[in-house]
Design a protein around this motif. Sequence first.
Motif, mmCIF file in Angstrom:
data_model
loop_
_atom_site.group_PDB
_atom_site.id
_atom_site.type_symbol
_atom_site.label_atom_id
_atom_site.label_comp_id
_atom_site.label_asym_id
_atom_site.label_seq_id
_atom_site.Cartn_x
_atom_site.Cartn_y
_atom_site.Cartn_z
ATOM 1 N N ILE A 132 0.843 -1.202 0.000
ATOM 2 C CA ILE A 132 0.000 0.000 0.000
ATOM 3 C C ILE A 132 0.877 1.250 0.000
ATOM 4 O O ILE A 132 0.624 2.212 -0.728
ATOM 5 N N PHE A 133 1.935 1.215 0.811
ATOM 6 C CA PHE A 133 2.834 2.373 0.874
ATOM 7 C C PHE A 133 3.514 2.608 -0.474
ATOM 8 O O PHE A 133 3.659 3.765 -0.916
ATOM 9 N N SER A 134 3.935 1.535 -1.147
ATOM 10 C CA SER A 134 4.576 1.704 -2.447
ATOM 11 C C SER A 134 3.591 2.277 -3.457
ATOM 12 O O SER A 134 3.953 3.109 -4.299
ATOM 13 N N PHE A 135 2.322 1.843 -3.356
ATOM 14 C CA PHE A 135 1.306 2.356 -4.268
ATOM 15 C C PHE A 135 1.045 3.841 -4.010
ATOM 16 O O PHE A 135 0.887 4.631 -4.945
ATOM 17 N N PHE A 136 1.060 4.201 -2.715
ATOM 18 C CA PHE A 136 0.894 5.605 -2.336
ATOM 19 C C PHE A 136 2.031 6.454 -2.908
ATOM 20 O O PHE A 136 1.804 7.529 -3.482
ATOM 21 N N LEU A 137 3.267 5.928 -2.819
ATOM 22 C CA LEU A 137 4.406 6.664 -3.377
ATOM 23 C C LEU A 137 4.266 6.815 -4.886
ATOM 24 O O LEU A 137 4.579 7.863 -5.449
ATOM 25 N N LEU A 138 3.772 5.742 -5.526
ATOM 26 C CA LEU A 138 3.614 5.778 -6.984
ATOM 27 C C LEU A 138 2.610 6.835 -7.404
ATOM 28 O O LEU A 138 2.854 7.636 -8.309
ATOM 29 N N LEU A 139 1.456 6.890 -6.710
ATOM 30 C CA LEU A 139 0.401 7.818 -7.128
ATOM 31 C C LEU A 139 0.746 9.263 -6.791
ATOM 32 O O LEU A 139 0.328 10.176 -7.485
ATOM 33 N N ARG A 140 1.521 9.479 -5.715
ATOM 34 C CA ARG A 140 1.839 10.838 -5.317
ATOM 35 C C ARG A 140 2.943 11.431 -6.174
ATOM 36 O O ARG A 140 3.167 12.636 -6.180
ATOM 37 N N GLY A 141 3.617 10.543 -6.936
ATOM 38 C CA GLY A 141 4.911 10.911 -7.484
ATOM 39 C C GLY A 141 4.962 12.054 -8.465
ATOM 40 O O GLY A 141 6.022 12.597 -8.692
ATOM 41 N N HIS A 142 3.823 12.456 -9.072
ATOM 42 C CA HIS A 142 3.977 13.418 -10.143
ATOM 43 C C HIS A 142 4.326 14.810 -9.636
ATOM 44 O O HIS A 142 5.144 15.507 -10.219
#
Lengths: 137, 90
Positions: free
Chosen positions: A19-29
């Motif tokens: 979940i944390f990795s997914f959060f990092l992915l979505l926030r990344g822009h």
Amino acid sequence: MFSVILSTASRYLLPLLLIFSFFLLLRGHNEPGGGFVGGLVAAAAYALYFIANGVDEAEKLLKAEPIRLISVGLFLAVISTIPSILIGKNFMTGVWLDTNFPLIGKIGTPLVFDVGVYLLVLGIALKIIFSLAEEDR
Amino acid sequence: MSFIELATNISVITIGLSILIIFFRLLVGPSIEDRIVALDLLSANAIAFIAVYAIQNKTTTFLDVGVILAILAFLGTVAFAFYLERGTRR
């Protein structure tokens, strides 16, 4: 080596880290994060699971060959460049949909590219970890 | 100088000193286990340093770096233990 504590902990840590990795992915822009570091965190989650439960269990959990993850990631990264050509802008220009989705935000080609990078990094890191683990078995 | 600035300045000095001491243990440490514990402690100090830095600059983005560092440090220590145990059994 089998440790009950580590095995149980890894079973609960794996979804949290994913979940944390997914959060990092979505926030990344717009903020720190992105596909690369998200993929690394996901790979760390699977590596923890592999250390606790053995390489066979981890491969069974992944359900896909790491090499397939690499190819799907590269394919997504290439796909994300096509809309910019179709719309008549410069190659690899970001194209965004105007609608805002809940939880994800705006969807555009940079998101597709980031998901591609995520899968690519996850696949490469897991490929390296699993080959090193199978080397001395 | 407000209290929080004083506290963060003192923390930076203390954490820096403790990193130096831990680094001494990392260099000297007679056995490999001492060095692994020193590495783990070093990353814990790095996380503390990141937290203090985030307080000093009033940003929250660096805290995520601390979370990732905590995950990787834990993973590194576990992996070291894993391979140490395998090495001694042979």
